[in-house]
Design a protein around this motif. Structure first.
Motif, PDB file in Angstrom:
ATOM      1  N   ALA A 114       0.829  -1.207   0.000  1.00 41.65           N
ATOM      2  CA  ALA A 114       0.000   0.000   0.000  1.00 41.65           C
ATOM      3  C   ALA A 114       0.863   1.256   0.000  1.00 41.65           C
ATOM      4  O   ALA A 114       0.573   2.219  -0.724  1.00 41.65           O
ATOM      5  CB  ALA A 114      -0.921  -0.006   1.219  1.00 41.65           C
ATOM      6  N   ALA A 115       1.938   1.255   0.782  1.00 46.78           N
ATOM      7  CA  ALA A 115       2.828   2.415   0.835  1.00 46.78           C
ATOM      8  C   ALA A 115       3.511   2.643  -0.513  1.00 46.78           C
ATOM      9  O   ALA A 115       3.677   3.789  -0.954  1.00 46.78           O
ATOM     10  CB  ALA A 115       3.871   2.212   1.931  1.00 46.78           C
ATOM     11  N   ALA A 116       3.895   1.554  -1.166  1.00 40.77           N
ATOM     12  CA  ALA A 116       4.554   1.669  -2.467  1.00 40.77           C
ATOM     13  C   ALA A 116       3.617   2.280  -3.503  1.00 40.77           C
ATOM     14  O   ALA A 116       4.008   3.191  -4.250  1.00 40.77           O
ATOM     15  CB  ALA A 116       5.036   0.298  -2.931  1.00 40.77           C
ATOM     16  N   TYR A 117       2.381   1.809  -3.542  1.00 39.54           N
ATOM     17  CA  TYR A 117       1.436   2.348  -4.521  1.00 39.54           C
ATOM     18  C   TYR A 117       1.064   3.798  -4.202  1.00 39.54           C
ATOM     19  O   TYR A 117       0.895   4.620  -5.112  1.00 39.54           O
ATOM     20  CB  TYR A 117       0.187   1.473  -4.609  1.00 39.54           C
ATOM     21  CG  TYR A 117       0.368   0.298  -5.548  1.00 39.54           C
ATOM     22  CD1 TYR A 117       0.231   0.455  -6.919  1.00 39.54           C
ATOM     23  CD2 TYR A 117       0.685  -0.968  -5.060  1.00 39.54           C
ATOM     24  CE1 TYR A 117       0.404  -0.606  -7.793  1.00 39.54           C
ATOM     25  CE2 TYR A 117       0.864  -2.045  -5.919  1.00 39.54           C
ATOM     26  CZ  TYR A 117       0.730  -1.855  -7.287  1.00 39.54           C
ATOM     27  OH  TYR A 117       0.918  -2.919  -8.143  1.00 39.54           O
ATOM     28  N   ARG A 118       0.942   4.115  -2.911  1.00 39.25           N
ATOM     29  CA  ARG A 118       0.679   5.524  -2.552  1.00 39.25           C
ATOM     30  C   ARG A 118       1.826   6.417  -3.025  1.00 39.25           C
ATOM     31  O   ARG A 118       1.598   7.524  -3.544  1.00 39.25           O
ATOM     32  CB  ARG A 118       0.489   5.665  -1.043  1.00 39.25           C
ATOM     33  CG  ARG A 118      -0.871   5.239  -0.532  1.00 39.25           C
ATOM     34  CD  ARG A 118      -1.130   5.791   0.872  1.00 39.25           C
ATOM     35  NE  ARG A 118      -0.104   5.354   1.813  1.00 39.25           N
ATOM     36  CZ  ARG A 118      -0.165   4.234   2.533  1.00 39.25           C
ATOM     37  NH1 ARG A 118      -1.205   3.412   2.384  1.00 39.25           N
ATOM     38  NH2 ARG A 118       0.795   3.922   3.383  1.00 39.25           N
ATOM     39  N   ALA A 119       3.037   5.942  -2.846  1.00 35.41           N
ATOM     40  CA  ALA A 119       4.199   6.730  -3.251  1.00 35.41           C
ATOM     41  C   ALA A 119       4.244   6.934  -4.759  1.00 35.41           C
ATOM     42  O   ALA A 119       4.771   7.933  -5.243  1.00 35.41           O
ATOM     43  CB  ALA A 119       5.485   6.042  -2.791  1.00 35.41           C
ATOM     44  N   MET A 120       3.671   6.013  -5.499  1.00 35.32           N
ATOM     45  CA  MET A 120       3.637   6.129  -6.946  1.00 35.32           C
ATOM     46  C   MET A 120       2.416   6.903  -7.434  1.00 35.32           C
ATOM     47  O   MET A 120       2.185   7.024  -8.628  1.00 35.32           O
ATOM     48  CB  MET A 120       3.621   4.728  -7.571  1.00 35.32           C
ATOM     49  CG  MET A 120       4.883   3.925  -7.315  1.00 35.32           C
ATOM     50  SD  MET A 120       6.343   4.649  -8.054  1.00 35.32           S
ATOM     51  CE  MET A 120       5.903   4.534  -9.775  1.00 35.32           C
ATOM     52  N   GLY A 121       1.628   7.382  -6.489  1.00 38.06           N
ATOM     53  CA  GLY A 121       0.465   8.160  -6.873  1.00 38.06           C
ATOM     54  C   GLY A 121      -0.676   7.321  -7.402  1.00 38.06           C
ATOM     55  O   GLY A 121      -1.505   7.809  -8.171  1.00 38.06           O
ATOM     56  N   ALA A 122      -0.704   6.040  -6.970  1.00 28.70           N
ATOM     57  CA  ALA A 122      -1.760   5.144  -7.435  1.00 28.70           C
ATOM     58  C   ALA A 122      -2.445   4.508  -6.248  1.00 28.70           C
ATOM     59  O   ALA A 122      -1.972   4.595  -5.110  1.00 28.70           O
ATOM     60  CB  ALA A 122      -1.177   4.061  -8.349  1.00 28.70           C
TER      61      ALA A 122
END
Length: 282
Positions: A272-280
Protein backbone atom coordinates in the motif's frame (compact mmCIF):
# COMPACT_ATOMS: atom_id res chain seq x y z
CA UNK A 1 19.95 4.17 19.31
CA UNK A 2 18.19 3.27 16.08
CA UNK A 3 19.53 1.04 13.34
CA UNK A 4 20.22 2.01 9.75
CA UNK A 5 19.67 0.22 6.45
CA UNK A 6 19.66 1.56 2.92
CA UNK A 7 19.57 1.18 -0.83
CA UNK A 8 22.89 1.07 -2.71
CA UNK A 9 22.70 1.96 -6.39
CA UNK A 10 23.28 4.53 -9.12
CA UNK A 11 20.78 6.09 -9.56
CA UNK A 12 18.49 5.68 -6.55
CA UNK A 13 16.37 8.81 -6.87
CA UNK A 14 13.73 6.83 -8.78
CA UNK A 15 13.24 4.19 -6.08
CA UNK A 16 10.29 3.88 -3.74
CA UNK A 17 12.11 1.29 -1.60
CA UNK A 18 12.83 3.82 1.19
CA UNK A 19 9.10 4.60 1.41
CA UNK A 20 7.73 1.08 1.74
CA UNK A 21 10.62 -0.25 3.83
CA UNK A 22 10.25 2.63 6.28
CA UNK A 23 6.51 1.97 6.42
CA UNK A 24 7.28 -1.63 7.43
CA UNK A 25 9.69 -0.62 10.19
CA UNK A 26 7.22 1.94 11.52
CA UNK A 27 4.27 -0.48 11.38
CA UNK A 28 6.15 -2.94 13.58
CA UNK A 29 7.61 -0.23 15.83
CA UNK A 30 11.19 -1.20 14.93
CA UNK A 31 13.63 1.63 15.57
CA UNK A 32 15.34 1.70 12.19
CA UNK A 33 15.79 4.22 9.38
CA UNK A 34 15.88 3.19 5.70
CA UNK A 35 17.88 5.54 3.49
CA UNK A 36 18.75 5.97 -0.20
CA UNK A 37 22.52 5.74 -0.67
CA UNK A 38 23.53 7.01 -4.09
CA UNK A 39 26.73 5.10 -4.82
CA UNK A 40 28.81 5.50 -8.00
CA UNK A 41 31.00 2.54 -8.92
CA UNK A 42 34.13 4.24 -7.60
CA UNK A 43 32.55 4.53 -4.14
CA UNK A 44 31.10 1.03 -3.94
CA UNK A 45 33.87 -0.63 -1.91
CA UNK A 46 33.82 2.14 0.69
CA UNK A 47 30.03 2.05 0.93
CA UNK A 48 29.97 -1.72 1.44
CA UNK A 49 32.72 -1.55 4.04
CA UNK A 50 30.55 0.91 5.99
CA UNK A 51 27.85 -1.74 6.32
CA UNK A 52 29.98 -3.50 8.93
CA UNK A 53 29.22 -0.78 11.48
CA UNK A 54 27.25 -2.08 14.49
CA UNK A 55 24.32 0.28 13.87
CA UNK A 56 23.78 -0.97 10.29
CA UNK A 57 21.39 -3.87 9.63
CA UNK A 58 22.46 -4.23 6.01
CA UNK A 59 21.39 -2.97 2.62
CA UNK A 60 19.52 -3.56 -0.59
CA UNK A 61 21.56 -3.45 -3.79
CA UNK A 62 20.19 -2.26 -7.12
CA UNK A 63 21.57 -1.46 -10.57
CA UNK A 64 24.35 -1.41 -11.55
CA UNK A 65 26.00 -3.10 -8.54
CA UNK A 66 24.29 -6.49 -8.06
CA UNK A 67 27.26 -8.38 -9.51
CA UNK A 68 30.04 -5.95 -8.62
CA UNK A 69 29.20 -6.21 -4.91
CA UNK A 70 29.79 -9.97 -4.75
CA UNK A 71 33.59 -9.99 -4.14
CA UNK A 72 33.20 -7.36 -1.40
CA UNK A 73 31.19 -9.71 0.84
CA UNK A 74 32.28 -12.38 3.32
CA UNK A 75 29.84 -15.08 2.30
CA UNK A 76 27.03 -15.73 -0.17
CA UNK A 77 23.79 -17.55 0.49
CA UNK A 78 23.48 -20.46 -1.99
CA UNK A 79 20.81 -18.65 -4.01
CA UNK A 80 23.01 -15.61 -4.47
CA UNK A 81 26.02 -17.76 -5.32
CA UNK A 82 23.99 -19.56 -7.98
CA UNK A 83 22.75 -16.29 -9.45
CA UNK A 84 26.14 -14.61 -9.25
CA UNK A 85 24.25 -11.54 -8.07
CA UNK A 86 23.26 -10.01 -4.74
CA UNK A 87 20.36 -7.69 -4.01
CA UNK A 88 20.34 -7.95 -0.20
CA UNK A 89 23.21 -7.70 2.29
CA UNK A 90 22.87 -8.64 5.95
CA UNK A 91 25.34 -7.48 8.59
CA UNK A 92 25.91 -10.40 10.97
CA UNK A 93 28.16 -9.02 13.71
CA UNK A 94 30.45 -7.31 11.22
CA UNK A 95 30.37 -10.08 8.62
CA UNK A 96 28.51 -9.30 5.42
CA UNK A 97 26.30 -12.02 3.95
CA UNK A 98 24.87 -11.68 0.44
CA UNK A 99 21.41 -12.92 -0.53
CA UNK A 100 19.29 -12.80 -3.66
CA UNK A 101 15.63 -12.23 -2.85
CA UNK A 102 14.84 -11.29 -6.47
CA UNK A 103 14.40 -14.97 -7.33
CA UNK A 104 11.50 -15.59 -4.95
CA UNK A 105 10.22 -12.01 -5.32
CA UNK A 106 9.79 -12.39 -9.06
CA UNK A 107 7.99 -15.71 -8.87
CA UNK A 108 5.69 -14.54 -6.07
CA UNK A 109 4.71 -11.44 -8.03
CA UNK A 110 4.21 -13.38 -11.27
CA UNK A 111 1.95 -15.89 -9.58
CA UNK A 112 0.13 -13.72 -7.05
CA UNK A 113 -0.23 -10.37 -8.83
CA UNK A 114 0.18 -11.59 -12.40
CA UNK A 115 -1.92 -14.72 -12.06
CA UNK A 116 0.57 -16.71 -14.14
CA UNK A 117 2.31 -19.98 -13.37
CA UNK A 118 5.27 -20.22 -15.76
CA UNK A 119 5.46 -24.01 -15.62
CA UNK A 120 5.60 -25.34 -19.18
CA UNK A 121 5.85 -21.86 -20.71
CA UNK A 122 8.07 -20.61 -23.56
CA UNK A 123 9.76 -17.55 -22.05
CA UNK A 124 12.00 -14.77 -23.32
CA UNK A 125 14.13 -12.75 -20.90
CA UNK A 126 15.53 -9.44 -22.14
CA UNK A 127 18.84 -8.55 -20.48
CA UNK A 128 21.66 -10.51 -18.88
CA UNK A 129 22.54 -8.47 -15.79
CA UNK A 130 21.96 -9.23 -12.13
CA UNK A 131 18.16 -8.97 -12.26
CA UNK A 132 17.98 -11.10 -15.41
CA UNK A 133 20.09 -13.81 -13.80
CA UNK A 134 17.62 -14.04 -10.91
CA UNK A 135 14.63 -14.16 -13.26
CA UNK A 136 16.17 -16.88 -15.43
CA UNK A 137 16.89 -19.02 -12.36
CA UNK A 138 13.34 -18.45 -11.06
CA UNK A 139 11.81 -19.50 -14.37
CA UNK A 140 14.03 -22.55 -14.78
CA UNK A 141 13.20 -23.69 -11.26
CA UNK A 142 9.49 -23.09 -11.95
CA UNK A 143 9.59 -25.49 -14.87
CA UNK A 144 9.55 -23.43 -18.08
CA UNK A 145 9.71 -25.57 -21.19
CA UNK A 146 12.06 -23.25 -23.02
CA UNK A 147 13.83 -19.97 -22.26
CA UNK A 148 15.75 -17.57 -24.49
CA UNK A 149 18.01 -14.86 -23.06
CA UNK A 150 18.30 -11.81 -25.32
CA UNK A 151 21.01 -9.24 -24.75
CA UNK A 152 22.64 -6.49 -26.76
CA UNK A 153 25.99 -8.10 -25.97
CA UNK A 154 25.69 -11.72 -27.05
CA UNK A 155 28.66 -12.83 -24.94
CA UNK A 156 26.86 -11.90 -21.71
CA UNK A 157 23.72 -13.81 -22.69
CA UNK A 158 25.80 -16.84 -23.67
CA UNK A 159 27.76 -16.70 -20.41
CA UNK A 160 24.51 -16.82 -18.43
CA UNK A 161 23.20 -19.76 -20.46
CA UNK A 162 26.48 -21.65 -20.12
CA UNK A 163 26.66 -21.09 -16.36
CA UNK A 164 23.18 -22.52 -15.86
CA UNK A 165 24.05 -25.56 -18.00
CA UNK A 166 20.38 -26.27 -18.62
CA UNK A 167 19.31 -27.50 -22.05
CA UNK A 168 16.14 -25.40 -21.93
CA UNK A 169 18.13 -22.13 -21.84
CA UNK A 170 19.52 -20.57 -25.01
CA UNK A 171 21.05 -17.21 -25.84
CA UNK A 172 20.77 -14.77 -28.73
CA UNK A 173 21.85 -11.24 -29.59
CA UNK A 174 19.12 -8.63 -29.24
CA UNK A 175 18.94 -7.22 -32.75
CA UNK A 176 15.87 -5.03 -33.37
CA UNK A 177 15.50 -6.21 -36.96
CA UNK A 178 15.31 -9.85 -35.79
CA UNK A 179 13.23 -9.24 -32.64
CA UNK A 180 9.96 -10.51 -34.09
CA UNK A 181 11.59 -13.80 -35.02
CA UNK A 182 13.37 -14.11 -31.67
CA UNK A 183 10.12 -13.56 -29.72
CA UNK A 184 7.78 -15.49 -32.02
CA UNK A 185 5.40 -17.74 -30.10
CA UNK A 186 6.60 -16.71 -26.64
CA UNK A 187 4.10 -17.06 -23.80
CA UNK A 188 6.06 -14.80 -21.43
CA UNK A 189 8.37 -11.85 -22.18
CA UNK A 190 10.25 -10.26 -19.28
CA UNK A 191 12.18 -7.00 -19.56
CA UNK A 192 15.07 -7.13 -17.11
CA UNK A 193 16.86 -4.05 -18.43
CA UNK A 194 16.58 -0.46 -17.20
CA UNK A 195 15.12 0.68 -20.53
CA UNK A 196 12.04 2.75 -19.70
CA UNK A 197 13.08 3.59 -16.14
CA UNK A 198 12.22 7.09 -14.98
CA UNK A 199 15.21 9.46 -14.79
CA UNK A 200 17.31 7.16 -17.01
CA UNK A 201 18.83 7.97 -20.39
CA UNK A 202 16.37 5.55 -22.04
CA UNK A 203 13.28 6.66 -20.14
CA UNK A 204 11.11 6.82 -23.24
CA UNK A 205 12.59 3.88 -25.12
CA UNK A 206 11.44 0.29 -25.67
CA UNK A 207 13.65 -2.78 -25.03
CA UNK A 208 12.24 -4.41 -28.19
CA UNK A 209 10.12 -3.06 -31.06
CA UNK A 210 6.43 -3.20 -30.19
CA UNK A 211 5.59 -5.22 -33.29
CA UNK A 212 7.87 -8.00 -32.03
CA UNK A 213 5.64 -8.76 -29.03
CA UNK A 214 3.47 -11.86 -29.55
CA UNK A 215 -0.21 -10.98 -29.29
CA UNK A 216 -1.69 -12.46 -26.12
CA UNK A 217 1.64 -13.04 -24.38
CA UNK A 218 2.28 -12.03 -20.77
CA UNK A 219 4.61 -9.02 -20.74
CA UNK A 220 6.45 -8.28 -17.50
CA UNK A 221 8.65 -5.26 -16.85
CA UNK A 222 10.94 -5.28 -13.81
CA UNK A 223 11.13 -1.48 -13.99
CA UNK A 224 8.96 -0.26 -11.11
CA UNK A 225 8.99 3.48 -11.80
CA UNK A 226 6.90 4.51 -13.69
CA UNK A 227 4.07 2.12 -12.93
CA UNK A 228 3.27 1.88 -16.64
CA UNK A 229 6.49 1.87 -18.63
CA UNK A 230 6.65 2.42 -22.40
CA UNK A 231 7.12 -1.36 -22.73
CA UNK A 232 3.96 -2.14 -20.73
CA UNK A 233 1.92 0.50 -22.56
CA UNK A 234 3.02 -0.87 -25.92
CA UNK A 235 2.37 -4.44 -24.81
CA UNK A 236 -1.15 -3.62 -23.62
CA UNK A 237 -1.91 -1.88 -26.91
CA UNK A 238 -0.65 -4.98 -28.67
CA UNK A 239 -3.15 -7.15 -26.81
CA UNK A 240 -0.77 -8.57 -24.22
CA UNK A 241 -1.43 -9.09 -20.54
CA UNK A 242 0.94 -7.01 -18.43
CA UNK A 243 2.60 -6.91 -15.03
CA UNK A 244 4.68 -4.01 -13.79
CA UNK A 245 7.75 -4.15 -11.57
CA UNK A 246 6.30 -2.75 -8.35
CA UNK A 247 4.89 -6.03 -6.95
CA UNK A 248 8.23 -7.78 -7.44
CA UNK A 249 10.07 -4.84 -5.89
CA UNK A 250 7.88 -4.99 -2.80
CA UNK A 251 8.00 -8.77 -2.48
CA UNK A 252 11.78 -8.99 -2.78
CA UNK A 253 11.97 -6.12 -0.30
CA UNK A 254 9.70 -7.97 2.11
CA UNK A 255 12.03 -10.97 2.02
CA UNK A 256 14.97 -8.65 2.69
CA UNK A 257 13.13 -7.06 5.62
CA UNK A 258 12.72 -10.47 7.25
CA UNK A 259 16.41 -11.25 6.75
CA UNK A 260 17.39 -8.02 8.51
CA UNK A 261 14.90 -8.22 11.36
CA UNK A 262 14.03 -11.89 11.83
CA UNK A 263 10.31 -11.11 11.77
CA UNK A 264 7.69 -11.55 9.02
CA UNK A 265 7.32 -8.49 6.84
CA UNK A 266 3.96 -6.65 6.78
CA UNK A 267 3.51 -7.12 3.04
CA UNK A 268 0.09 -5.40 2.74
CA UNK A 269 1.49 -2.33 4.53
CA UNK A 270 4.49 -2.27 2.21
CA UNK A 271 2.44 -2.75 -0.94
CA UNK A 272 0.00 0.00 0.00
CA UNK A 273 2.83 2.42 0.84
CA UNK A 274 4.55 1.67 -2.47
CA UNK A 275 1.44 2.35 -4.52
CA UNK A 276 0.68 5.52 -2.55
CA UNK A 277 4.20 6.73 -3.25
CA UNK A 278 3.64 6.13 -6.95
CA UNK A 279 0.47 8.16 -6.87
CA UNK A 280 -1.76 5.14 -7.43
CA UNK A 281 -4.26 3.15 -5.45
CA UNK A 282 -3.11 -0.38 -4.65
Amino acid sequence: MGKRVGLIGDPVVHSVSPVFQQAAFDALAIAARYEAWHTPAAALAERVAGLRAPDVLGANVTVPHKQAVVPLLDRLHPGAARAGAVNTIVNEDGRLIGYNTDIAGFLDALRLEGGVDPGGAWAVVIGAGGAARAVVIALVDAGVARLRVLNRTLARARALAVELADGRVEAAALEPERAATLLAGADLVVNCTTVGMRHSAEEHALPVPVEALPVGAMAVDLVANPLVTPFLAAAAARGCRTLGGLPMLVRQGAAAFTLWTGVPAPVPVMMAAAYRAMGAVG
